[in-house]
Structures are given as structure tokens and as C-alpha cells.
Write an enzyme that holds these catalytic residues in place. Sequence first.
Site, PDB file in Angstrom:
ATOM      1  N   GLN A   1     -12.477 103.073  28.301  1.00 40.77           N
ATOM      2  CA  GLN A   1     -11.976 103.498  29.611  1.00 40.77           C
ATOM      3  C   GLN A   1     -10.823 102.591  30.028  1.00 40.77           C
ATOM      4  O   GLN A   1     -10.970 101.367  30.077  1.00 40.77           O
ATOM      5  CB  GLN A   1     -13.103 103.429  30.641  1.00 40.77           C
TER       6      GLN A   1
ATOM      7  N   SER B   1      -8.824 100.071  35.265  1.00 40.47           N
ATOM      8  CA  SER B   1      -8.473  98.882  36.046  1.00 40.47           C
ATOM      9  C   SER B   1      -7.241  98.170  35.499  1.00 40.47           C
ATOM     10  O   SER B   1      -6.970  98.188  34.296  1.00 40.47           O
ATOM     11  CB  SER B   1      -9.650  97.895  36.063  1.00 40.47           C
TER      12      SER B   1
ATOM     13  N   GLU C   1     -19.923 107.400  35.872  1.00 44.26           N
ATOM     14  CA  GLU C   1     -20.054 105.976  35.587  1.00 44.26           C
ATOM     15  C   GLU C   1     -21.166 105.343  36.425  1.00 44.26           C
ATOM     16  O   GLU C   1     -21.830 104.406  35.983  1.00 44.26           O
ATOM     17  CB  GLU C   1     -18.732 105.262  35.837  1.00 44.26           C
TER      18      GLU C   1
END
Length: 230
Positions: free
Chosen positions: A42, A45, A160
Site C-alpha cells: 500500500q 502515506s 484496512e
Amino acid sequence: MLFRSLGLGMQLAAPTILEHGPDDLRERYLLPTLRGEIVWCQLFSEPGAGSDLAGLTTTAVRDGDEWVVNGQKVWNTGAHYADMGILVARTDWDVPKHAGLSFFVIDMHQPGVTVRPLKQMNHHQSFNEVFLDNARIPVRDMVGQLGDGWHVALTTLSYERKYGGRVRPNLSSAPGRALAEARAEVDHYFDAYRWYPQRSSLKPVPAPVHSALPRCRHTFWYARSVPSSS
């Protein structure tokens, strides 16, 4: 392959692709993910965009039939062995920040992707930082629509929240290659969680109770309906 099919790919990537498509992505990625042939990570961020994800600055600029991606991501679990990543990048600076994002899948093995492990003070290094330097994404590898990345990302984040509550399956100790490989993969995957204080009290549960199974069944029935390309 048995346990890999229940990892981040089945928990986050496959449900997101299944929900938002398009069909071409579903046909190319769902069945290989279900089989454990593709490992995912993923890429959300950034150093300056963690809790404020919509403030991210990684860019994707259209260049013919491809998007050219530049930027940095961080805290990317498993990126050092992932085949593909789910990526949110900025495609439009001239609209409010939530409206300027798009969602992609990206090949992690291409020259423009550099993965550097982040070694913690306890000597674990399951997290990584990922540098994207003119990385390329085919236009057909956008999930959802242009500028709809925030909406697609919210789908991923909703899964998530459930993903964080996963527990270690208690696989059979019976002999056999498939089970031996599955047990080794479980040990490797959950090794990263031994040092999470919030995970220290986890107890094994029987594999059939695993929370991923409903999504596996949903994805399985879709993938089963897709004609084989081989």
C-alpha cells in the site's frame, strides 16, 4: 501460495479493485491475486501526508498512454517484496485537494521504483520508504475515474480497519508440501507483529474463521466468471 492469497492483496487491493474496477483491471489482477501469484503493498502515506492523506504531494502526470509518477511514500509494509502497489497520487493541483487525487496500481519491479527498508531500534524492518522517480503506470491501470482517488482510497481504508484485527490462523500440522509452505508463510508474515504491543495478546484461531474468507469467496466467484486469458 496458500497464505499469500489472504494477505494485503486479498484484504485491501482486491476488494478495492472489485468495487471500483474497471473490468479490465478485475480480469487482469483478481484471479492472480486470489492464487497468491501477486504480492501487494500500500502506497498512501508520505513524510508530509500521514493523518492528512489528502495533502499528499506525489504527482502523476499524463504522458501519452502512461502516467509518470514522482514522489515519496513511507511506512509501506512489505514493499521490499511486493510485486504491485496500490497508489494514491495527485493528478490535478488546480482543484481542492481531495478532488485532485487519482488511484492507481503500480508495478513495483520497474526501474523508477526504489524501496529502502526502515530499520527500527528493535532491529525489525518490515516498514519501508518508497521513492518514485519517473515511474510509469499504463493509463489502463487507474482504479476508478480520474480525480476519484479520494473516494476509492476511502474504500481501501474501510477494509484496512478490518484488516488490523486479523489473527493468526491455526493451520493443520499434517504433512504435505502445501501445508508446509503455508505454515512457513504464516510464520514469516506474523513475525513482523511480534513486537507490536497491541498484538502481543493475539491467540491463534482455526483458519476457517479467518475474517478474510468472506471477501475471498466474493472475489473467487467473480474471478471464476472471468474467461481465462491463457
